[in-house]
Design a protein around this motif. Structure first.
Motif, PDB file in Angstrom:
ATOM      1  N   THR A 375       5.568  -1.668  -6.693  1.00 45.50           N
ATOM      2  CA  THR A 375       4.653  -2.360  -5.788  1.00 45.50           C
ATOM      3  C   THR A 375       4.011  -1.379  -4.820  1.00 45.50           C
ATOM      4  O   THR A 375       4.467  -0.242  -4.664  1.00 45.50           O
ATOM      5  CB  THR A 375       5.411  -3.429  -4.975  1.00 45.50           C
ATOM      6  OG1 THR A 375       6.343  -2.766  -4.098  1.00 45.50           O
ATOM      7  CG2 THR A 375       6.171  -4.378  -5.886  1.00 45.50           C
ATOM      8  N   PHE A 376       2.961  -1.840  -4.151  1.00 49.38           N
ATOM      9  CA  PHE A 376       2.341  -1.006  -3.124  1.00 49.38           C
ATOM     10  C   PHE A 376       3.356  -0.670  -2.030  1.00 49.38           C
ATOM     11  O   PHE A 376       3.387   0.449  -1.526  1.00 49.38           O
ATOM     12  CB  PHE A 376       1.138  -1.734  -2.517  1.00 49.38           C
ATOM     13  CG  PHE A 376      -0.060  -1.776  -3.419  1.00 49.38           C
ATOM     14  CD1 PHE A 376      -0.830  -0.638  -3.633  1.00 49.38           C
ATOM     15  CD2 PHE A 376      -0.424  -2.948  -4.060  1.00 49.38           C
ATOM     16  CE1 PHE A 376      -1.938  -0.669  -4.459  1.00 49.38           C
ATOM     17  CE2 PHE A 376      -1.526  -2.993  -4.893  1.00 49.38           C
ATOM     18  CZ  PHE A 376      -2.289  -1.851  -5.100  1.00 49.38           C
ATOM     19  N   GLU A 377       4.198  -1.657  -1.681  1.00 50.73           N
ATOM     20  CA  GLU A 377       5.181  -1.467  -0.612  1.00 50.73           C
ATOM     21  C   GLU A 377       6.268  -0.474  -1.019  1.00 50.73           C
ATOM     22  O   GLU A 377       6.767   0.288  -0.183  1.00 50.73           O
ATOM     23  CB  GLU A 377       5.818  -2.805  -0.238  1.00 50.73           C
ATOM     24  CG  GLU A 377       4.884  -3.781   0.469  1.00 50.73           C
ATOM     25  CD  GLU A 377       3.826  -4.388  -0.454  1.00 50.73           C
ATOM     26  OE1 GLU A 377       2.774  -4.800   0.046  1.00 50.73           O
ATOM     27  OE2 GLU A 377       4.066  -4.436  -1.688  1.00 50.73           O
ATOM     28  N   SER A 379       5.908   1.925  -3.382  1.00 49.23           N
ATOM     29  CA  SER A 379       5.374   3.206  -3.884  1.00 49.23           C
ATOM     30  C   SER A 379       5.671   4.394  -2.963  1.00 49.23           C
ATOM     31  O   SER A 379       5.901   5.505  -3.465  1.00 49.23           O
ATOM     32  CB  SER A 379       3.869   3.092  -4.146  1.00 49.23           C
ATOM     33  OG  SER A 379       3.162   2.829  -2.951  1.00 49.23           O
ATOM     34  N   TYR A 400      -6.637  -3.224  -2.536  1.00 44.48           N
ATOM     35  CA  TYR A 400      -5.538  -3.179  -1.570  1.00 44.48           C
ATOM     36  C   TYR A 400      -5.488  -1.832  -0.847  1.00 44.48           C
ATOM     37  O   TYR A 400      -4.853  -1.714   0.206  1.00 44.48           O
ATOM     38  CB  TYR A 400      -4.197  -3.402  -2.281  1.00 44.48           C
ATOM     39  CG  TYR A 400      -3.795  -4.845  -2.450  1.00 44.48           C
ATOM     40  CD1 TYR A 400      -4.702  -5.800  -2.900  1.00 44.48           C
ATOM     41  CD2 TYR A 400      -2.491  -5.265  -2.167  1.00 44.48           C
ATOM     42  CE1 TYR A 400      -4.331  -7.120  -3.072  1.00 44.48           C
ATOM     43  CE2 TYR A 400      -2.104  -6.591  -2.325  1.00 44.48           C
ATOM     44  CZ  TYR A 400      -3.032  -7.520  -2.786  1.00 44.48           C
ATOM     45  OH  TYR A 400      -2.658  -8.824  -2.949  1.00 44.48           O
ATOM     46  N   ILE A 401      -6.092  -0.800  -1.432  1.00 42.66           N
ATOM     47  CA  ILE A 401      -6.045   0.535  -0.810  1.00 42.66           C
ATOM     48  C   ILE A 401      -7.422   0.926  -0.282  1.00 42.66           C
ATOM     49  O   ILE A 401      -7.788   2.104  -0.287  1.00 42.66           O
ATOM     50  CB  ILE A 401      -5.501   1.598  -1.791  1.00 42.66           C
ATOM     51  CG1 ILE A 401      -6.337   1.644  -3.080  1.00 42.66           C
ATOM     52  CG2 ILE A 401      -4.039   1.337  -2.105  1.00 42.66           C
ATOM     53  CD1 ILE A 401      -6.002   2.831  -3.972  1.00 42.66           C
ATOM     54  N   THR A 406      -3.876   3.520   5.788  1.00 42.05           N
ATOM     55  CA  THR A 406      -2.636   2.772   5.556  1.00 42.05           C
ATOM     56  C   THR A 406      -1.635   3.612   4.769  1.00 42.05           C
ATOM     57  O   THR A 406      -1.999   4.536   4.030  1.00 42.05           O
ATOM     58  CB  THR A 406      -2.911   1.473   4.784  1.00 42.05           C
ATOM     59  OG1 THR A 406      -3.489   1.808   3.515  1.00 42.05           O
ATOM     60  CG2 THR A 406      -3.856   0.562   5.547  1.00 42.05           C
ATOM     61  N   ARG A 408       0.177   2.580   2.282  1.00 45.26           N
ATOM     62  CA  ARG A 408       0.064   2.335   0.835  1.00 45.26           C
ATOM     63  C   ARG A 408      -1.033   3.202   0.215  1.00 45.26           C
ATOM     64  O   ARG A 408      -0.884   3.710  -0.898  1.00 45.26           O
ATOM     65  CB  ARG A 408      -0.183   0.851   0.552  1.00 45.26           C
ATOM     66  CG  ARG A 408      -1.509   0.333   1.052  1.00 45.26           C
ATOM     67  CD  ARG A 408      -1.807  -1.081   0.606  1.00 45.26           C
ATOM     68  NE  ARG A 408      -0.801  -2.023   1.073  1.00 45.26           N
ATOM     69  CZ  ARG A 408      -0.986  -3.338   1.121  1.00 45.26           C
ATOM     70  NH1 ARG A 408      -2.136  -3.861   0.713  1.00 45.26           N
ATOM     71  NH2 ARG A 408      -0.052  -4.153   1.560  1.00 45.26           N
ATOM     72  N   THR A 409      -2.157   3.371   0.946  1.00 48.46           N
ATOM     73  CA  THR A 409      -3.249   4.196   0.412  1.00 48.46           C
ATOM     74  C   THR A 409      -2.810   5.650   0.293  1.00 48.46           C
ATOM     75  O   THR A 409      -3.024   6.303  -0.735  1.00 48.46           O
ATOM     76  CB  THR A 409      -4.489   4.089   1.308  1.00 48.46           C
ATOM     77  OG1 THR A 409      -4.901   2.726   1.380  1.00 48.46           O
ATOM     78  CG2 THR A 409      -5.634   4.923   0.746  1.00 48.46           C
ATOM     79  N   SER A 411       0.138   6.752  -0.027  1.00 49.18           N
ATOM     80  CA  SER A 411       1.143   6.853  -1.081  1.00 49.18           C
ATOM     81  C   SER A 411       0.497   6.931  -2.458  1.00 49.18           C
ATOM     82  O   SER A 411       0.876   7.754  -3.297  1.00 49.18           O
ATOM     83  CB  SER A 411       2.091   5.657  -1.016  1.00 49.18           C
ATOM     84  OG  SER A 411       2.973   5.658  -2.117  1.00 49.18           O
TER      85      SER A 411
END
Length: 720
Positions: A375-377, A379, A400-401, A406, A408-409, A411
């Motif tokens: 998941t993004f969380e 990653s 989402y990125i 952020t 997540r981006t 990552s």
């Protein structure tokens, strides 16, 4: 010395030879299928063109007031355009009262009409109005699709039988008293031992498998048209994909894509080895696959329902066949299970699911390969050694990125540095959000993003499309699906959040089975409901594409939750207490509402008797015991008059009664489809009865009790 039963042995050997011959026939049964399907497609198209021309009155020839003498045609018994089809200008001129000038005009008009019909070269199966040749074509496609696995089994069994053929030939003295009499004692002993072994093999291994295979193949080849229709309704995409493949339709670049002729030719020339992919790609999907392979770092923005996931899986399969072994998918938590199931269903790639800290799973992936799905969380927690390289990264819902600041981006950008191939996916029309689009492109191909930034005020214009075309590919349904609106069904697997998991387990253990069926919808609030959160995302995506949505549930409180969750977007719900007159008023208002509007309905009430073609997205909040109820509900939107492809989403919670009910319904339906044809019988055979549901619940109760006991004893829970 014992004598063999000559008659029985002879019959056994004859049956074995006959079975081997039949296996050969099954294996070769689809030889020439492409030629046959091409012929049937051509006949179906000609039949359709004839039917269209029959419906056009000759009066239409004079629609431009060109002075054509229609009355002369009627006197000659010509009342529709089909009666003029194929006639030369000279033949038309010979009709009394027409003359050279009129004949020239009529011939030109007919030439234009038939050319227009021929340009529309797609067979569209309208199940409510099929021509004889369309029925033949549908059945031929049904047999080809459903016999594929049986033919593979026949091939394997035939190979096994061939290996035993020499052994069978050596047993011929045991099938003839005369041959037996002249055999030596030693040979007789050898034959008796071999006969025992061969008899056991045929009786216990070969015969049962051959019998079952033969019965299944006969059921497929003798299926009636209603069985074919039902199968087509469930998986129309497979039929159209196979028809494209067999008629030789090549993948083609989308119109108005911005791709140059040179780049298009380069993409189409790419060899794509899809060995290991258990699906047939549509022609536009095949082009998308080649685009991904050729361009390496791209953003796929196809409209929802066009199979972005399938193209991503196909790309990973091709990369694997080219020597790569490691792949990664980063996606929202709500679709992790979906990704794992789709990869396992449509390919031979292994999936490794990573959520939270799971160093063992990551280590397994690095050592053994496969597709790591996270998941993004999660990653940022995925550790990748500095020099480690992997084959391909897929980022689902790439918008989402969109924010570079952020976690997540950052990552995803870190992980991207370890691979040459990156596929971003987003069904959101990014042309309307040019800054976000340019940022995403900058992560993939910075030089193109720089050019796009310079002309971003022209977003949507031809120049902008041409600039971003090497990195951004988006197709709309009307551009790539020429047949009647397609029905696409998706299982949306949700993972229970901690609070709703507690509620679910308590319901099962306390035997509150009605509550167990409401899994996820009985969470304290929508924020703690995985199904509610997934529904929101589907509704938001539908709104982006100007689609309307129908939401069905068996339970009134679930309908109430949906209405509260969606607020003004949701119209007045339909349930059993709403009168038929009022229902129609609600539907009429919904039909006039803007795109993105939602109608919530109790499935028993809104699932029958209403035509809601304004909606093209159907959401089922929980599985029903009777497939017929679901089919009726879906048919409210998927019917004549529907102009968009219909997307059906089944909201299901992983490892709950949802999964058990679906497994049971599907297994019963599969048994019926293989051997029965009566639709009323299907309704009864496929439904989950009270006894079956009670068994599901008891098994689920035992599973939860065992899991809780294991935790109490201090055992570590199994890694996902």
């Amino acid at each position: 010395m014992d004598k063999p039963d000559f008659k029985r042995t002879k019959q056994m050997l004859l049956d074995f030879d006959k079975a081997a011959a039949e296996l050969n026939e099954i294996e070769r049964s689809q030889d020439g299928a492409s030629q046959e399907i091409r012929a049937l497609t051509k006949a179906a198209l000609e039949e359709k063109q004839e039917a269209v021309l029959q419906r056009i009155d000759v009066e239409q020839l004079n629609s431009d007031k060109s002075g054509i003498r229609v009355s002369a045609l009627r006197k000659a018994g010509i009342n529709d355009l089909s009666q003029l089809k194929g006639k030369t200008q000279h033949q038309i001129e010979m009709i009394p009262g027409i003359g050279p000038d009129n004949a020239k005009k009529i011939y030109a008009a007919m030439k234009s009409a038939t050319a227009s019909l021929k340009a529309d070269d797609a067979v569209r199966f309208d199940l409510l109005d099929m021509t004889p040749n369309e029925e033949k074509l549908l059945k031929r496609l049904y047999v080809l699709l459903n016999a594929e696995s049986l033919i593979a089994q026949a091939k394997a069994l035939k190979k096994e039988a061939a290996a035993r053929q020499t052994e069978a030939s050596a047993l011929s003295p045991a099938a003839s008293a005369l041959k037996w009499a002249f055999a030596s004692m030693a040979k007789k002993e050898t034959i008796l031992a071999a006969l025992q072994d061969f008899s056991t093999y045929t009786a216990e291994s070969f015969d049962p498998r051959f019998s079952e295979l033969s019965e299944q193949f006969e059921a497929v080849t003798n299926a009636d048209i209603e069985t074919c229709r039902r199968d087509f309704e469930r998986s129309a995409a497979r039929y159209y994909a196979l028809m494209e493949q067999k008629t030789g339709k090549k993948s083609a670049a989308p119109t108005d894509s911005g791709l140059s002729i040179q780049l298009t030719e380069q993409i189409e020339a790419i060899e794509a080895d899809t060995t290991g992919l258990s699906a047939t790609l549509r022609s536009y999907q095949a082009f998308g696959l080649r685009y991904i392979l050729n361009q390496k770092r791209v953003l796929l923005g196809d409209e929802m329902g066009l199979g972005k996931t399938m193209q991503a899986i196909a790309a990973m399969v091709c990369a694997r066949n080219a020597g790569e072994h490691h792949f990664m998918v980063i996606c929202p938590a709500s679709v992790v299970v979906n990704w794992c199931r789709e990869i396992e269903k449509f390919s031979d790639l292994e999936t490794i699911r990573v959520q939270g800290n799971n160093n063992e799973a990551e280590l397994f992936w690095r050592e053994n390969g496969g597709v790591l799905v996270t998941t993004f969380e999660s990653s940022p927690k995925v550790e990748i050694p500095e020099r480690f390289r992997f084959g391909m990264l897929v980022v689902d819902e790439a918008h989402y990125i969109k924010n570079p600041d952020t976690i997540r981006t950052r990552s995803v950008v870190r992980i991207m540095a370890h691979t040459d191939r990156v596929l971003f996916m987003s069904g959101t029309p990014l042309e309307n959000r040019v800054e976000e689009m340019c940022f995403l492109i900058s992560l993939l191909q910075p030089e193109i993003a720089a050019k796009a930034q310079q002309i971003k005020t022209l977003a949507g214009a031809k120049t902008f499309r041409e600039t971003v075309a090497p990195v951004y590919l988006r197709r709309k349904r009307e551009d790539v699906l020429k047949e009647l609106p397609e029905l696409t069904e998706r299982k949306e697997w949700c993972i229970l959040l901690p609070e709703e998991k507690k509620i679910y387990e308590t319901s099962i253990l306390n035997k509150q089975f009605a509550q167990a069926r409401r899994v996820s919808w009985n969470a304290p609030d929508a924020e703690q409901s995985s199904k509610a959160q997934r529904l929101l995302k589907i509704v938001d995506a539908a709104g982006e594409e100007n689609r309307k949505v129908i939401v069905f549930s068996f339970f009134l409180d679930t309908i109430a939750t949906v209405c509260e969750l969606l607020g003004d977007r949701c119209s007045e719900p339909i349930n059993g207490s709403v009168s038929p007159e009022r229902r129609q008023e609600i539907v009429d208002r919904f039909n006039e509402a803007p795109g993105g509007s939602v109608l919530a309905a109790q499935i028993q009430s809104g699932g029958t008797g209403l035509n809601i073609q304004a909606a093209s997205v159907v959401i089922l909040c929980e599985p029903q015991f009777k497939p017929s109820i679901e089919n009726q509900a879906i048919s409210r939107a998927y019917r004549m008059g529907q102009t968009k492809n219909v997307l059906v989403y089944r909201l299901l919670c992983d490892d709950t009664v949802d999964e058990r009910i679906m497994e049971l319904v599907e297994s019963k339906q599969a048994i019926f489809d293989a051997f029965a044809n009566d639709s009323k019988a299907a309704e009864t055979m496929a439904e989950v009865d009270e006894e079956s549901f009670a068994k599901i619940l008891e098994e689920e109760r035992a599973r939860i009790q065992a899991a809780q006991a294991q935790q109490t004893e201090g055992a570590a829970p199994a890694a996902t």
